[in-house]
Design an enzyme around this catalytic site. Structure first.
Site, mmCIF file in Angstrom:
data_model
loop_
_atom_site.group_PDB
_atom_site.id
_atom_site.type_symbol
_atom_site.label_atom_id
_atom_site.label_comp_id
_atom_site.label_asym_id
_atom_site.label_seq_id
_atom_site.Cartn_x
_atom_site.Cartn_y
_atom_site.Cartn_z
ATOM 1 N N GLU A 12 39.998 -10.720 57.304
ATOM 2 C CA GLU A 12 41.149 -10.203 58.049
ATOM 3 C C GLU A 12 41.197 -10.942 59.384
ATOM 4 O O GLU A 12 40.248 -10.869 60.162
ATOM 5 C CB GLU A 12 40.998 -8.707 58.280
ATOM 6 N N ASP A 31 34.286 -3.676 51.847
ATOM 7 C CA ASP A 31 34.758 -4.018 53.181
ATOM 8 C C ASP A 31 33.530 -4.291 54.043
ATOM 9 O O ASP A 31 32.599 -3.488 54.067
ATOM 10 C CB ASP A 31 35.548 -2.832 53.752
ATOM 11 N N ASP A 59 40.482 12.946 44.604
ATOM 12 C CA ASP A 59 39.377 13.817 45.007
ATOM 13 C C ASP A 59 38.806 14.509 43.764
ATOM 14 O O ASP A 59 39.523 15.241 43.089
ATOM 15 C CB ASP A 59 39.928 14.844 46.010
ATOM 16 N N HIS A 103 46.133 -0.443 54.269
ATOM 17 C CA HIS A 103 45.908 0.871 54.888
ATOM 18 C C HIS A 103 46.325 0.913 56.355
ATOM 19 O O HIS A 103 46.243 1.963 56.980
ATOM 20 C CB HIS A 103 44.431 1.221 54.756
ATOM 21 N N ASP A 104 46.725 -0.227 56.933
ATOM 22 C CA ASP A 104 47.139 -0.269 58.340
ATOM 23 C C ASP A 104 48.647 -0.421 58.511
ATOM 24 O O ASP A 104 49.137 -0.419 59.644
ATOM 25 C CB ASP A 104 46.495 -1.475 59.046
ATOM 26 N N ASP A 140 37.163 18.964 47.790
ATOM 27 C CA ASP A 140 36.976 19.132 49.242
ATOM 28 C C ASP A 140 38.120 18.516 50.044
ATOM 29 O O ASP A 140 38.075 18.471 51.274
ATOM 30 C CB ASP A 140 35.618 18.575 49.698
ATOM 31 N N ASP A 196 36.421 -7.380 57.813
ATOM 32 C CA ASP A 196 37.228 -6.755 58.855
ATOM 33 C C ASP A 196 37.257 -7.592 60.133
ATOM 34 O O ASP A 196 36.199 -8.009 60.624
ATOM 35 C CB ASP A 196 36.605 -5.389 59.153
ATOM 36 N N ASN A 205 36.054 16.599 43.737
ATOM 37 C CA ASN A 205 35.295 17.843 43.916
ATOM 38 C C ASN A 205 35.999 18.903 44.768
ATOM 39 O O ASN A 205 35.387 19.860 45.218
ATOM 40 C CB ASN A 205 33.907 17.533 44.500
HETATM 41 C C1 NOJ Z 1 41.095 -3.572 60.899
HETATM 42 C C2 NOJ Z 1 41.126 -2.478 59.886
HETATM 43 O O1 NOJ Z 1 41.979 -2.829 58.838
HETATM 44 C C3 NOJ Z 1 41.560 -1.233 60.607
HETATM 45 O O2 NOJ Z 1 41.839 -0.178 59.740
HETATM 46 C C4 NOJ Z 1 40.467 -0.877 61.596
HETATM 47 O O3 NOJ Z 1 40.888 0.220 62.364
HETATM 48 C C5 NOJ Z 1 40.164 -2.036 62.527
HETATM 49 N N1 NOJ Z 1 40.069 -3.297 61.842
HETATM 50 C C6 NOJ Z 1 38.868 -1.802 63.252
HETATM 51 O O4 NOJ Z 1 37.798 -1.881 62.360
#
Ligand code: NOJ
Length: 538
Positions: free
Chosen positions: A237, A79, A2, A309-310, A6, A180, A4
């Site tokens: 993905e 993305d 980050d 990130h998932d 916030d 995605d 700034n």
């Molecule tokens: C897959 C993404 O990696 C995930 O983070 C997202 O919530 C879903 N697709 C819906 O876009």
């Protein structure tokens, strides 16, 4: 990072860390969505594809970042989230106004069936996939949250709009896209019910939305009309794909995508029915990796990942984030990076960041945590503690706590209050502690990356599994002409013994890398310590 104060990471923060990323050896940066979004699902709900989310900066900041990335010889993947938009996207605002609005068919609208939802599909984040809209008294489809209405790819105008967006960003000079849930864009137009296991509230949507009837036509069209005119890379993905299905997306002559992210490995320790974690079955993990390595050999190209990130943090998931934290993080990295394909490293993985346990449900931020709570605890009466255990193991927020730069306030991520709490272990696990330490996980990743760049065998060598049924050791070879690499990994905290296969002459090898700094002395038998790994080369 980050820039700034916030509490939210931003584009200028990334620019500040580009030297760090370059120094690690990274060639390409994939950014999760940074477009304008009301942030119902951390930016995967886009309300304007050509603008930047206010919290992240401006389009000028973006241009500067891209320039700085290119200046350092790196590339940028954006993305592309086009299975759905935000319900605050102008198209949807129009679409829901009336049945004859010109944007009506940009989305998937259906009449109620016997006074109920059009079918039994459950959305990925809980609840039904169908949301009733008062205005026109019809349902719209959303495979994810109700603020993420699915686009109707049957409509050629939607496809043209997407192509224009892709072109717009490529003309800006970006180097490709991570797409995605791209294999969900073509739905079975009959919208039949999905299979509904006992005890589940909803039917499974996957058979009717994934790898659907027109998916290849759509991807070929996008490729032909736009992507093929640029020298860029794409990675889709794709949940629910096997190597055979993946080949249809990435096969050399298919002209669709360069790589896909498959999920077979990610589902290996997860019991979706009971929402519990299964103990790792190493034989199964090896089988899955091998299936993909052999399945795409000389037909396509694998993507290699433990994290994103998932997903929960790999050292907590398949390693040991306590007494063998450092050893197991290095072992897991080795096991993945020596395979054929393109390795992806998720922020913080390179310093062994771990899962997080927040006591309070409200400290979580991910919409799927809250929607899941409604379905599982409030409706189905799962015990609160059992649900918490489930999210400790699998919540996506495990991956989303701020990057741990140093041991100071908020891990050096922000001077303000972070949007999600930092992992309390930041005082010991952080970049500053590791950057000067030759033995750190960070410098080990750096070496692995370097090894790939310096040894063709790591890129091109054929993969073969050794010791198929061994419960503790994952060992494989890579072969390129008369060169051989042997990768040996102990996945447990037990000592375990590796016997050289009879058909490989053990006298010819030396150590390429090892997490115990072990020098190979031509032994026929190797006693492996907890989570020990060693890579040998002839
Ligand atoms: C897959 C993404 O990696 C995930 O983070 C997202 O919530 C879903 N697709 C819906 O876009």
């Amino acid at each position: 990072m980050d820039s700034n104060g916030d509490g939210i990471g931003d584009i200028n923060g990334i620019v500040q860390k580009l030297d760090y990323i370059k120094n690690l050896g990274i060639d390409v940066i994939w950014l999760c969505p940074i477009y304008k979004s009301p942030n119902d699902d951390n930016g995967y709900d886009i309300s304007d594809y050509r603008q930047i989310m206010d919290e992240f900066g401006t389009i000028e900041d973006f241009d500067l970042m891209l320039k700085e990335i290119h200046k350092r010889g790196m590339k940028l993947l954006m993305d592309l989230v086009v299975n759905h938009t935000s319900d605050e996207h102008q198209w949807f605002i129009e679409s829901r106004k009336s049945k004859d609005n010109i944007y009506r068919d940009y989305y998937i609208w259906k009449e109620a069936k016997d006074g109920h939802e059009p079918n039994n599909w459950g959305a990925s984040f809980g609840g039904s996939t169908w949301e009733f809209d008062e205005e026109t008294q019809m349902y719209y489809l959303h495979c994810f949250s109700k603020k993420q209405p699915d686009l109707n790819w049957e409509n050629p105008n939607v496809r043209k709009e997407v192509q224009a967006i892709v072109k717009w960003w490529l003309d800006k000079g970006i180097d490709g896209f991570r797409m995605d849930v791209i294999n969900m864009i073509s739905k079975n137009q009959e919208f039949p019910n999905g299979p509904k296991p006992e005890g589940k509230l909803y039917g499974d949507l996957s058979p009717n939305v994934m790898n659907g009837p027109r998916i290849h036509e759509y991807l070929k069209e996008l490729n032909k009309n736009v992507l093929s005119h640029y020298d860029v890379m794409t990675v889709g993905e794709t949940p629910n794909v096997t190597p055979e299905i993946a080949e249809q997306y990435v096969g050399e002559n298919r002209e669709e995508l360069n790589m896909v992210f498959q999920f077979e490995l990610m589902d290996i320790d997860r019991d979706f029915e009971h929402l519990t974690k299964k103990p790792l079955d190493l034989v199964d993990l090896k089988k899955t990796f091998t299936k993909w390595q052999k399945g795409l050999e000389s037909k396509g190209w694998n993507s290699l990942y433990w994290n994103n990130h998932d997903q929960p943090r790999v050292v907590s998931r398949f390693g040991n984030d306590k007494e063998y934290w450092e050893k197991s993080a290095k072992m897991l990295a080795t096991c993945l990076h020596m395979q054929q394909g393109t390795p992806y490293i998720y922020q913080g993985e390179e310093i062994g960041m771990t899962n997080v346990k927040f006591d309070n449900l409200n400290d979580y931020r991910d919409i799927s945590v809250f929607n899941g709570y409604k379905d599982e605890v409030l409706i189905k009466k799962m015990k609160h503690e059992d649900y918490m255990e489930y999210i400790y193991n699998f919540s996506r927020d495990n991956a989303r706590t701020p990057m741990q730069w140093n041991g100071e306030n908020e891990a050096g991520f922000t001077t303000g209050t972070p949007w999600i709490n930092v992992n309390p272990n930041y005082k010991s696990i952080n970049v500053e502690n590791q950057i000067e330490d030759d033995n750190s996980i960070l410098n080990y990743y750096k070496k692995l990356i370097q090894i790939r760049k310096e040894n063709d065998i790591v890129v091109y060598g054929n993969y073969d599994l050794l010791l198929e049924d061994h419960q503790e050791i994952y060992a494989y070879t890579r072969t390129l002409e008369d060169k051989k690499l042997i990768v040996i990994c102990n996945f447990t905290k037990n000592e375990s013994v590796f016997d050289f296969p009879e058909n490989i002459n053990h006298l010819k090898f030396k150590t390429l890398i090892s997490n115990y700094n072990r020098e190979y002395k031509s032994e026929k038998q190797l006693k492996l310590r907890p989570y020990e790994c060693i890579v040998l080369i002839n």
